[in-house]
Design a protein around this motif. Structure first.
Motif, PDB file in Angstrom:
ATOM      1  N   UNK A  12       0.821  -1.212   0.000  1.00 57.86           N
ATOM      2  CA  UNK A  12       0.000   0.000   0.000  1.00 57.86           C
ATOM      3  C   UNK A  12       0.855   1.262   0.000  1.00 57.86           C
ATOM      4  N   UNK A  13       2.003   1.216   0.636  1.00 51.89           N
ATOM      5  CA  UNK A  13       2.882   2.393   0.686  1.00 51.89           C
ATOM      6  C   UNK A  13       3.280   2.868  -0.707  1.00 51.89           C
ATOM      7  N   UNK A  14       3.220   1.971  -1.689  1.00 53.72           N
ATOM      8  CA  UNK A  14       3.623   2.312  -3.043  1.00 53.72           C
ATOM      9  C   UNK A  14       2.441   2.335  -3.999  1.00 53.72           C
ATOM     10  N   UNK A  15       1.208   2.368  -3.442  1.00 56.59           N
ATOM     11  CA  UNK A  15       0.011   2.392  -4.281  1.00 56.59           C
ATOM     12  C   UNK A  15      -0.938   3.535  -3.937  1.00 56.59           C
ATOM     13  N   UNK A  16      -0.911   4.029  -2.712  1.00 54.33           N
ATOM     14  CA  UNK A  16      -1.890   5.021  -2.273  1.00 54.33           C
ATOM     15  C   UNK A  16      -1.433   6.441  -2.620  1.00 54.33           C
ATOM     16  N   UNK A  17      -2.367   7.373  -2.738  1.00 55.58           N
ATOM     17  CA  UNK A  17      -1.994   8.758  -3.037  1.00 55.58           C
ATOM     18  C   UNK A  17      -1.217   9.408  -1.887  1.00 55.58           C
ATOM     19  N   UNK A  18      -0.295  10.285  -2.214  1.00 54.67           N
ATOM     20  CA  UNK A  18       0.451  11.046  -1.211  1.00 54.67           C
ATOM     21  C   UNK A  18      -0.493  11.973  -0.448  1.00 54.67           C
ATOM     22  N   UNK A  19      -0.315  12.044   0.862  1.00 51.43           N
ATOM     23  CA  UNK A  19      -1.037  13.009   1.672  1.00 51.43           C
ATOM     24  C   UNK A  19      -2.469  12.682   2.016  1.00 51.43           C
ATOM     25  N   UNK A  20      -2.949  11.497   1.641  1.00 50.31           N
ATOM     26  CA  UNK A  20      -4.315  11.089   1.964  1.00 50.31           C
ATOM     27  C   UNK A  20      -4.271   9.937   2.960  1.00 50.31           C
ATOM     28  N   UNK A  73      -0.576   6.914   6.085  1.00 52.34           N
ATOM     29  CA  UNK A  73      -0.355   8.239   5.499  1.00 52.34           C
ATOM     30  C   UNK A  73       1.046   8.252   4.905  1.00 52.34           C
ATOM     31  N   UNK A  74       1.124   8.302   3.582  1.00 51.07           N
ATOM     32  CA  UNK A  74       2.415   8.375   2.894  1.00 51.07           C
ATOM     33  C   UNK A  74       2.697   9.851   2.619  1.00 51.07           C
ATOM     34  N   UNK A  75       3.841  10.329   3.080  1.00 53.85           N
ATOM     35  CA  UNK A  75       4.171  11.746   2.933  1.00 53.85           C
ATOM     36  C   UNK A  75       5.272  12.020   1.920  1.00 53.85           C
ATOM     37  N   UNK A  86       2.500   7.351 -10.484  1.00 58.93           N
ATOM     38  CA  UNK A  86       1.564   7.523  -9.377  1.00 58.93           C
ATOM     39  C   UNK A  86       1.538   8.963  -8.870  1.00 58.93           C
ATOM     40  N   UNK A  87       2.682   9.574  -8.750  1.00 56.59           N
ATOM     41  CA  UNK A  87       2.790  10.886  -8.111  1.00 56.59           C
ATOM     42  C   UNK A  87       2.960  12.055  -9.066  1.00 56.59           C
ATOM     43  N   UNK A  88       3.196  11.796 -10.349  1.00 56.00           N
ATOM     44  CA  UNK A  88       3.449  12.889 -11.283  1.00 56.00           C
ATOM     45  C   UNK A  88       4.754  13.571 -10.938  1.00 56.00           C
ATOM     46  N   UNK A  89       4.764  14.885 -10.952  1.00 60.16           N
ATOM     47  CA  UNK A  89       5.981  15.627 -10.632  1.00 60.16           C
ATOM     48  C   UNK A  89       6.205  15.782  -9.141  1.00 60.16           C
ATOM     49  N   UNK A  90       5.167  15.579  -8.336  1.00 57.85           N
ATOM     50  CA  UNK A  90       5.304  15.725  -6.894  1.00 57.85           C
ATOM     51  C   UNK A  90       5.799  14.438  -6.251  1.00 57.85           C
ATOM     52  N   UNK A  91       6.604  14.581  -5.212  1.00 59.53           N
ATOM     53  CA  UNK A  91       7.055  13.383  -4.514  1.00 59.53           C
ATOM     54  C   UNK A  91       7.026  13.559  -3.015  1.00 59.53           C
ATOM     55  N   UNK A  92       6.467  14.712  -2.556  1.00 61.10           N
ATOM     56  CA  UNK A  92       6.467  14.995  -1.135  1.00 61.10           C
ATOM     57  C   UNK A  92       5.331  15.953  -0.819  1.00 61.10           C
ATOM     58  N   UNK A  93       4.635  15.718   0.313  1.00 62.11           N
ATOM     59  CA  UNK A  93       3.664  16.703   0.763  1.00 62.11           C
ATOM     60  C   UNK A  93       4.373  17.659   1.699  1.00 62.11           C
TER      61      UNK A  93
END
Length: 119
Positions: A78-86, A101-103, A111-118
């Motif tokens: 799940x850590x590599x499948x769920x959306x960041x910050x949700x 909660x993956x940050x 999965x993350x596009x250009x973002x990789x961190x909240x």
């Protein structure tokens, strides 16, 4: 990946109730001083998580750890499948139910596009 989790007993109702409670603390409508998602999740982990090792760190599983790091394979996946910050979950494992909660995550552009961190 950098992530936090809360381990709860095998009760879907308890897990969903806590998930909603954390979301309510983050909502700008909830109070004059809403919390950031990481702060609300961390406080809940310290108070409710049954994982004694991570609870005292606000549920922190690890900072920039590789896939395969988590003992529960369902949580690790799940850590590599769920959306960041949700807040994700409940995720069932042999240990109970997890809220996740993956940050931060690297090398997941699909999965993350250009973002990789909240923030």
């Amino acid at each position: 990946m950098t992530a936090r989790h809360i381990l709860l007993p095998k009760s879907i109702d308890v897990a969903l109730s806590l998930k909603q409670s954390i979301r309510n603390k983050v909502s700008p409508k909830s109070s004059d001083n809403p919390k950031y998602i990481v702060d609300a999740f961390s406080a809940a982990a310290q108070k409710y998580s049954r994982d004694e090792e991570t609870a005292m760190r606000g549920g922190l599983l690890g900072t920039l750890v590789p896939q395969g790091y988590c003992r529960a394979k369902e949580l690790d996946a799940a850590c590599f499948e769920v959306p960041l910050g949700e807040i994700s979950g409940p995720i069932e494992s042999e240990y109970g139910y997890h809220l996740l909660l993956v940050t931060e995550r690297t090398n997941c552009p699909k999965l993350d596009g250009n973002g990789n961190k909240i923030i």
